[in-house]
Design a protein around this motif. Structure first.
Motif, PDB file in Angstrom:
ATOM      1  N   LYS A 189      -4.027   8.441   4.316  1.00 39.54           N
ATOM      2  CA  LYS A 189      -4.504   7.075   4.103  1.00 39.54           C
ATOM      3  C   LYS A 189      -3.494   6.269   3.307  1.00 39.54           C
ATOM      4  O   LYS A 189      -2.603   6.797   2.659  1.00 39.54           O
ATOM      5  CB  LYS A 189      -5.874   7.044   3.435  1.00 39.54           C
ATOM      6  CG  LYS A 189      -5.941   7.462   1.997  1.00 39.54           C
ATOM      7  CD  LYS A 189      -7.389   7.291   1.509  1.00 39.54           C
ATOM      8  CE  LYS A 189      -7.572   7.749   0.088  1.00 39.54           C
ATOM      9  NZ  LYS A 189      -8.946   7.519  -0.385  1.00 39.54           N
TER      10      LYS A 189
ATOM     11  N   LYS B  97       0.857  -1.189   0.000  1.00 35.12           N
ATOM     12  CA  LYS B  97       0.000   0.000   0.000  1.00 35.12           C
ATOM     13  C   LYS B  97       0.893   1.239   0.000  1.00 35.12           C
ATOM     14  O   LYS B  97       1.979   1.233   0.569  1.00 35.12           O
ATOM     15  CB  LYS B  97      -0.926   0.010   1.212  1.00 35.12           C
ATOM     16  CG  LYS B  97      -1.974  -1.075   1.149  1.00 35.12           C
ATOM     17  CD  LYS B  97      -2.920  -0.967   2.314  1.00 35.12           C
ATOM     18  CE  LYS B  97      -3.984  -2.054   2.227  1.00 35.12           C
ATOM     19  NZ  LYS B  97      -4.907  -1.987   3.357  1.00 35.12           N
TER      20      LYS B  97
ATOM     21  N   TRP C 192      -4.614  14.921  -3.434  1.00 33.10           N
ATOM     22  CA  TRP C 192      -3.722  13.992  -2.766  1.00 33.10           C
ATOM     23  C   TRP C 192      -2.301  14.078  -3.302  1.00 33.10           C
ATOM     24  O   TRP C 192      -2.086  14.400  -4.469  1.00 33.10           O
ATOM     25  CB  TRP C 192      -4.232  12.566  -2.960  1.00 33.10           C
ATOM     26  CG  TRP C 192      -5.548  12.333  -2.290  1.00 33.10           C
ATOM     27  CD1 TRP C 192      -6.787  12.505  -2.831  1.00 33.10           C
ATOM     28  CD2 TRP C 192      -5.757  11.889  -0.957  1.00 33.10           C
ATOM     29  NE1 TRP C 192      -7.757  12.185  -1.910  1.00 33.10           N
ATOM     30  CE2 TRP C 192      -7.149  11.803  -0.750  1.00 33.10           C
ATOM     31  CE3 TRP C 192      -4.910  11.550   0.098  1.00 33.10           C
ATOM     32  CZ2 TRP C 192      -7.702  11.389   0.455  1.00 33.10           C
ATOM     33  CZ3 TRP C 192      -5.461  11.128   1.294  1.00 33.10           C
ATOM     34  CH2 TRP C 192      -6.839  11.059   1.474  1.00 33.10           C
TER      35      TRP C 192
ATOM     36  N   SER D 187      -5.264  -0.948  -6.697  1.00 36.45           N
ATOM     37  CA  SER D 187      -6.554  -0.837  -7.379  1.00 36.45           C
ATOM     38  C   SER D 187      -7.210   0.530  -7.154  1.00 36.45           C
ATOM     39  O   SER D 187      -8.036   0.957  -7.952  1.00 36.45           O
ATOM     40  CB  SER D 187      -7.502  -1.956  -6.944  1.00 36.45           C
ATOM     41  OG  SER D 187      -7.781  -1.858  -5.573  1.00 36.45           O
ATOM     42  N   GLU D 188      -6.849   1.231  -6.098  1.00 37.16           N
ATOM     43  CA  GLU D 188      -7.396   2.562  -5.816  1.00 37.16           C
ATOM     44  C   GLU D 188      -6.596   3.687  -6.482  1.00 37.16           C
ATOM     45  O   GLU D 188      -7.056   4.819  -6.535  1.00 37.16           O
ATOM     46  CB  GLU D 188      -7.395   2.818  -4.304  1.00 37.16           C
ATOM     47  CG  GLU D 188      -8.267   1.869  -3.524  1.00 37.16           C
ATOM     48  CD  GLU D 188      -8.019   1.987  -2.024  1.00 37.16           C
ATOM     49  OE1 GLU D 188      -8.930   2.481  -1.340  1.00 37.16           O
ATOM     50  OE2 GLU D 188      -6.928   1.604  -1.566  1.00 37.16           O
ATOM     51  N   TYR D 189      -5.431   3.368  -6.982  1.00 37.90           N
ATOM     52  CA  TYR D 189      -4.474   4.369  -7.469  1.00 37.90           C
ATOM     53  C   TYR D 189      -5.053   5.318  -8.516  1.00 37.90           C
ATOM     54  O   TYR D 189      -4.911   6.534  -8.423  1.00 37.90           O
ATOM     55  CB  TYR D 189      -3.238   3.658  -8.024  1.00 37.90           C
ATOM     56  CG  TYR D 189      -2.089   4.587  -8.266  1.00 37.90           C
ATOM     57  CD1 TYR D 189      -1.151   4.819  -7.263  1.00 37.90           C
ATOM     58  CD2 TYR D 189      -1.938   5.251  -9.469  1.00 37.90           C
ATOM     59  CE1 TYR D 189      -0.098   5.687  -7.466  1.00 37.90           C
ATOM     60  CE2 TYR D 189      -0.888   6.120  -9.677  1.00 37.90           C
ATOM     61  CZ  TYR D 189       0.028   6.338  -8.673  1.00 37.90           C
ATOM     62  OH  TYR D 189       1.065   7.207  -8.869  1.00 37.90           O
ATOM     63  N   ASP D 190      -5.716   4.786  -9.525  1.00 41.73           N
ATOM     64  CA  ASP D 190      -6.222   5.618 -10.624  1.00 41.73           C
ATOM     65  C   ASP D 190      -7.448   6.453 -10.238  1.00 41.73           C
ATOM     66  O   ASP D 190      -7.826   7.360 -10.977  1.00 41.73           O
ATOM     67  CB  ASP D 190      -6.541   4.750 -11.842  1.00 41.73           C
ATOM     68  CG  ASP D 190      -5.276   4.193 -12.484  1.00 41.73           C
ATOM     69  OD1 ASP D 190      -4.224   4.855 -12.415  1.00 41.73           O
ATOM     70  OD2 ASP D 190      -5.337   3.080 -13.036  1.00 41.73           O
ATOM     71  N   ASP D 191      -8.048   6.160  -9.098  1.00 46.70           N
ATOM     72  CA  ASP D 191      -9.225   6.917  -8.662  1.00 46.70           C
ATOM     73  C   ASP D 191      -8.868   8.127  -7.804  1.00 46.70           C
ATOM     74  O   ASP D 191      -9.752   8.879  -7.402  1.00 46.70           O
ATOM     75  CB  ASP D 191     -10.166   6.007  -7.858  1.00 46.70           C
ATOM     76  CG  ASP D 191     -10.698   4.864  -8.705  1.00 46.70           C
ATOM     77  OD1 ASP D 191     -10.873   5.058  -9.922  1.00 46.70           O
ATOM     78  OD2 ASP D 191     -10.920   3.777  -8.146  1.00 46.70           O
ATOM     79  N   ILE D 192      -7.589   8.324  -7.532  1.00 44.25           N
ATOM     80  CA  ILE D 192      -7.146   9.422  -6.674  1.00 44.25           C
ATOM     81  C   ILE D 192      -7.023  10.709  -7.485  1.00 44.25           C
ATOM     82  O   ILE D 192      -6.526  10.703  -8.607  1.00 44.25           O
ATOM     83  CB  ILE D 192      -5.775   9.059  -6.022  1.00 44.25           C
ATOM     84  CG1 ILE D 192      -5.915   7.832  -5.124  1.00 44.25           C
ATOM     85  CG2 ILE D 192      -5.177  10.237  -5.268  1.00 44.25           C
ATOM     86  CD1 ILE D 192      -6.832   8.018  -3.934  1.00 44.25           C
TER      87      ILE D 192
ATOM     88  N   LYS E 130       3.507   5.884 -10.141  1.00 40.27           N
ATOM     89  CA  LYS E 130       2.933   4.656 -10.704  1.00 40.27           C
ATOM     90  C   LYS E 130       4.018   3.763 -11.312  1.00 40.27           C
ATOM     91  O   LYS E 130       3.860   2.549 -11.354  1.00 40.27           O
ATOM     92  CB  LYS E 130       1.864   4.989 -11.733  1.00 40.27           C
ATOM     93  CG  LYS E 130       1.004   3.803 -12.065  1.00 40.27           C
ATOM     94  CD  LYS E 130      -0.203   4.211 -12.867  1.00 40.27           C
ATOM     95  CE  LYS E 130      -1.118   3.015 -13.044  1.00 40.27           C
ATOM     96  NZ  LYS E 130      -2.342   3.374 -13.721  1.00 40.27           N
TER      97      LYS E 130
ATOM     98  N   ILE F  12      -3.310   3.512   0.284  1.00 36.88           N
ATOM     99  CA  ILE F  12      -4.133   3.064  -0.832  1.00 36.88           C
ATOM    100  C   ILE F  12      -3.512   1.825  -1.477  1.00 36.88           C
ATOM    101  O   ILE F  12      -2.300   1.660  -1.493  1.00 36.88           O
ATOM    102  CB  ILE F  12      -4.353   4.151  -1.901  1.00 36.88           C
ATOM    103  CG1 ILE F  12      -3.027   4.620  -2.520  1.00 36.88           C
ATOM    104  CG2 ILE F  12      -5.166   5.301  -1.325  1.00 36.88           C
ATOM    105  CD1 ILE F  12      -3.193   5.460  -3.771  1.00 36.88           C
ATOM    106  N   THR F  13      -4.400   0.999  -1.994  1.00 39.99           N
ATOM    107  CA  THR F  13      -3.952  -0.173  -2.742  1.00 39.99           C
ATOM    108  C   THR F  13      -3.755   0.233  -4.200  1.00 39.99           C
ATOM    109  O   THR F  13      -4.198   1.304  -4.631  1.00 39.99           O
ATOM    110  CB  THR F  13      -4.990  -1.301  -2.667  1.00 39.99           C
ATOM    111  OG1 THR F  13      -6.191  -0.852  -3.300  1.00 39.99           O
ATOM    112  CG2 THR F  13      -5.269  -1.711  -1.232  1.00 39.99           C
TER     113      THR F  13
END
Length: 134
Positions: A102, A16, A28, A107-112, A124, A104-105
């Protein structure tokens, strides 16, 4: 021209990534801050991670130095890879600029909503194929 020298740290733990959200920008980033007088960039990196997140880290290596012009400032930032060795999530930011912390995993990376798009691409690149951080 004014100058600003800073340090940023990619902190990975259990696959993470540690990130912080700015109150003013509502975006972020990885822990980042200015280098204080009589402080090395590595010392600033360690201090900033502690102030912004509550974690004490060990610097694993210097990744790169980025220099760019931002408005009337010549900005230079040293990037490090760091590893948590103690502490717990706690906002100690003396500038009161951190709203949220926080992990992040991948899978959450592109949603930030990243504050610095150039960092988003660079950070990345530290993700291994198959979903693990380098």
């Amino acid at each position: 021209m004014k100058t600003w020298n800073g340090a940023s740290v990619i902190v990975i733990n259990n696959n993470k990534l540690l990130i912080v959200k700015s109150k003013s920008e509502q975006k972020w980033s990885i822990p980042t801050g200015g280098i204080e007088k009589e402080e090395t960039s590595e010392e600033a990196a360690i201090r900033e991670v502690f102030e912004e997140t509550g974690y004490t880290i060990t610097i694993l290596n210097h990744i790169k130095t980025l220099s760019k012009l931002v408005k009337e400032y010549k900005v230079t930032v040293d990037y490090f890879l760091g590893e948590v060795h103690s502490g717990e999530m706690l906002n100690n930011d003396p500038d009161d600029e951190i709203e949220e912390i926080k992990w992040i995993t991948i899978s959450e990376y592109d949603d930030i909503d990243w504050m610095y798009p150039e960092d988003e691409i660079f950070i990345k690149s530290y993700i291994k194929p198959g979903g693990q951080y380098v």
